[in-house]
Design an enzyme around this catalytic site. Sequence first.
Site, PDB file in Angstrom:
ATOM      1  N   GLU A 194      -3.492 -21.671  19.297  1.00 23.66           N
ATOM      2  CA  GLU A 194      -2.653 -20.943  18.340  1.00 23.66           C
ATOM      3  C   GLU A 194      -1.716 -21.895  17.584  1.00 23.66           C
ATOM      4  O   GLU A 194      -0.746 -21.444  16.965  1.00 23.66           O
ATOM      5  CB  GLU A 194      -1.827 -19.852  19.050  1.00 23.66           C
ATOM      6  CG  GLU A 194      -2.625 -18.833  19.843  1.00 23.66           C
ATOM      7  CD  GLU A 194      -3.480 -17.888  18.993  1.00 23.66           C
ATOM      8  OE1 GLU A 194      -3.526 -18.053  17.768  1.00 23.66           O
ATOM      9  OE2 GLU A 194      -4.127 -17.006  19.593  1.00 23.66           O
ATOM     10  N   HIS A 253       4.384 -17.187  22.618  1.00 25.80           N
ATOM     11  CA  HIS A 253       3.355 -16.149  22.530  1.00 25.80           C
ATOM     12  C   HIS A 253       3.034 -15.679  23.945  1.00 25.80           C
ATOM     13  O   HIS A 253       2.823 -16.505  24.844  1.00 25.80           O
ATOM     14  CB  HIS A 253       2.101 -16.731  21.859  1.00 25.80           C
ATOM     15  CG  HIS A 253       0.895 -15.859  21.949  1.00 25.80           C
ATOM     16  ND1 HIS A 253       0.878 -14.558  21.501  1.00 25.80           N
ATOM     17  CD2 HIS A 253      -0.360 -16.099  22.434  1.00 25.80           C
ATOM     18  CE1 HIS A 253      -0.321 -14.038  21.705  1.00 25.80           C
ATOM     19  NE2 HIS A 253      -1.089 -14.947  22.271  1.00 25.80           N
ATOM     20  N   HIS A 293       1.051 -12.281  26.350  1.00 28.00           N
ATOM     21  CA  HIS A 293       0.233 -11.061  26.356  1.00 28.00           C
ATOM     22  C   HIS A 293       1.007  -9.958  27.085  1.00 28.00           C
ATOM     23  O   HIS A 293       0.680  -9.606  28.226  1.00 28.00           O
ATOM     24  CB  HIS A 293      -1.122 -11.334  27.011  1.00 28.00           C
ATOM     25  CG  HIS A 293      -2.003 -12.250  26.213  1.00 28.00           C
ATOM     26  ND1 HIS A 293      -3.293 -12.556  26.566  1.00 28.00           N
ATOM     27  CD2 HIS A 293      -1.789 -12.893  25.028  1.00 28.00           C
ATOM     28  CE1 HIS A 293      -3.825 -13.376  25.654  1.00 28.00           C
ATOM     29  NE2 HIS A 293      -2.918 -13.599  24.713  1.00 28.00           N
ATOM     30  N   HIS A 332      -3.217  -7.499  21.113  1.00 31.39           N
ATOM     31  CA  HIS A 332      -3.261  -8.878  21.613  1.00 31.39           C
ATOM     32  C   HIS A 332      -1.968  -9.310  22.306  1.00 31.39           C
ATOM     33  O   HIS A 332      -1.995  -9.688  23.470  1.00 31.39           O
ATOM     34  CB  HIS A 332      -3.622  -9.829  20.462  1.00 31.39           C
ATOM     35  CG  HIS A 332      -3.781 -11.253  20.881  1.00 31.39           C
ATOM     36  ND1 HIS A 332      -4.636 -12.137  20.263  1.00 31.39           N
ATOM     37  CD2 HIS A 332      -3.184 -11.982  21.863  1.00 31.39           C
ATOM     38  CE1 HIS A 332      -4.576 -13.323  20.851  1.00 31.39           C
ATOM     39  NE2 HIS A 332      -3.685 -13.256  21.821  1.00 31.39           N
TER      40      HIS A 332
HETATM   41  P1  13P Z   1      -4.432 -21.214  24.452  1.00 34.17           P
HETATM   42  O1  13P Z   1      -4.873 -21.442  25.877  1.00 34.17           O
HETATM   43  O2  13P Z   1      -5.288 -21.981  23.475  1.00 34.17           O
HETATM   44  O3  13P Z   1      -2.966 -21.464  24.273  1.00 34.17           O
HETATM   45  O4  13P Z   1      -4.711 -19.678  24.105  1.00 34.17           O
HETATM   46  C1  13P Z   1      -4.084 -18.652  24.803  1.00 34.17           C
HETATM   47  C2  13P Z   1      -3.887 -17.440  23.977  1.00 34.17           C
HETATM   48  O5  13P Z   1      -3.104 -16.587  24.347  1.00 34.17           O
HETATM   49  C3  13P Z   1      -4.644 -17.284  22.713  1.00 34.17           C
HETATM   50  O6  13P Z   1      -4.163 -16.236  21.953  1.00 34.17           O
HETATM   51 ZN    ZN Z   2      -3.047 -14.774  23.037  1.00 31.84          ZN
END
Ligand code: 13P
Ligand code: ZN
Length: 254
Positions: A105, A128, A130, A200
């Site tokens: 990302e 970021h 989830h 996401h």
């Molecule tokens: P990465 O392992 O490349 O950081 O990806 C994790 C992720 O949450 C992708 O949206």
């Molecule tokens: Zn992600």
Amino acid sequence: MAEVAGYLWQRGWAERNAGNISVNINEIMDFEISDFDIFPFISLPAVYPNLSGYCFFVTGTGKRMRDLARKPVKNTLILKLNQEGNGYWILSKKLNDDNFLPTSELPTHLGIHQMIALRGSAEKVVMHAHTTELITLTQSREFCNEQTINRLLWGMHPETIIFVPKGIGFVPYILPGTADIAMETIKALQNHNVALWEKHGVFAIGESIGDTFDVIDILAKSARIYFLCRSANMVPDGFSDRQLAELKELSANF
Ligand code: 13P
Ligand code: ZN
């Protein structure tokens, strides 16, 4: 970063390699590097002129937050962008014991750092995660717009409007890792500190890693209260407009 990576894992917001963090460490990287040839150089698909020469501390792609919590050096990288802002050196190469690249990302992370540099604001961190509770909301069309989702989240708990007075921006589903999702996230973060990616996760910005995590945590708590009410067959009342306006005034005190 290790401490917060542990929290992300414990909260269930970082399954496998989910989530990534980048920190602008430009201010503390104030030494000269005489020989760049010893570091691997990677070209970027886009140009970030406002990040010329900037240094970032970022999580590696495919790396797990639960591993980062115990071994931060083995799961993170230090990058330095070149003068043109179209590529970077991996300065931490010798510290990492295998060949890995920064998060997939990275286009979104760098795009956001560039937006912050352009406007001259104080945020250093892009995170970021989830965040299950917030992702769940975006599985329903009903909540896939900023107005409805913010009204709902603000209505569940006083802290939410106090600490997230600008609410969250909404980004409709786009393939992760692309220039398109980076562009839409930057737009959403122009007026908010958190962008919610449909189905996401979240992208949040802040001045410290702890503060950035806290905002995500507060929003997730609101979503959890909503789902607890619904699973108890209750329709939550939420706060009235007057109550929210009153609470919003308090946000200036924090
Ligand atoms: P990465 O392992 O490349 O950081 O990806 C994790 C992720 O949450 C992708 O949206
Ligand atoms: Zn992600």
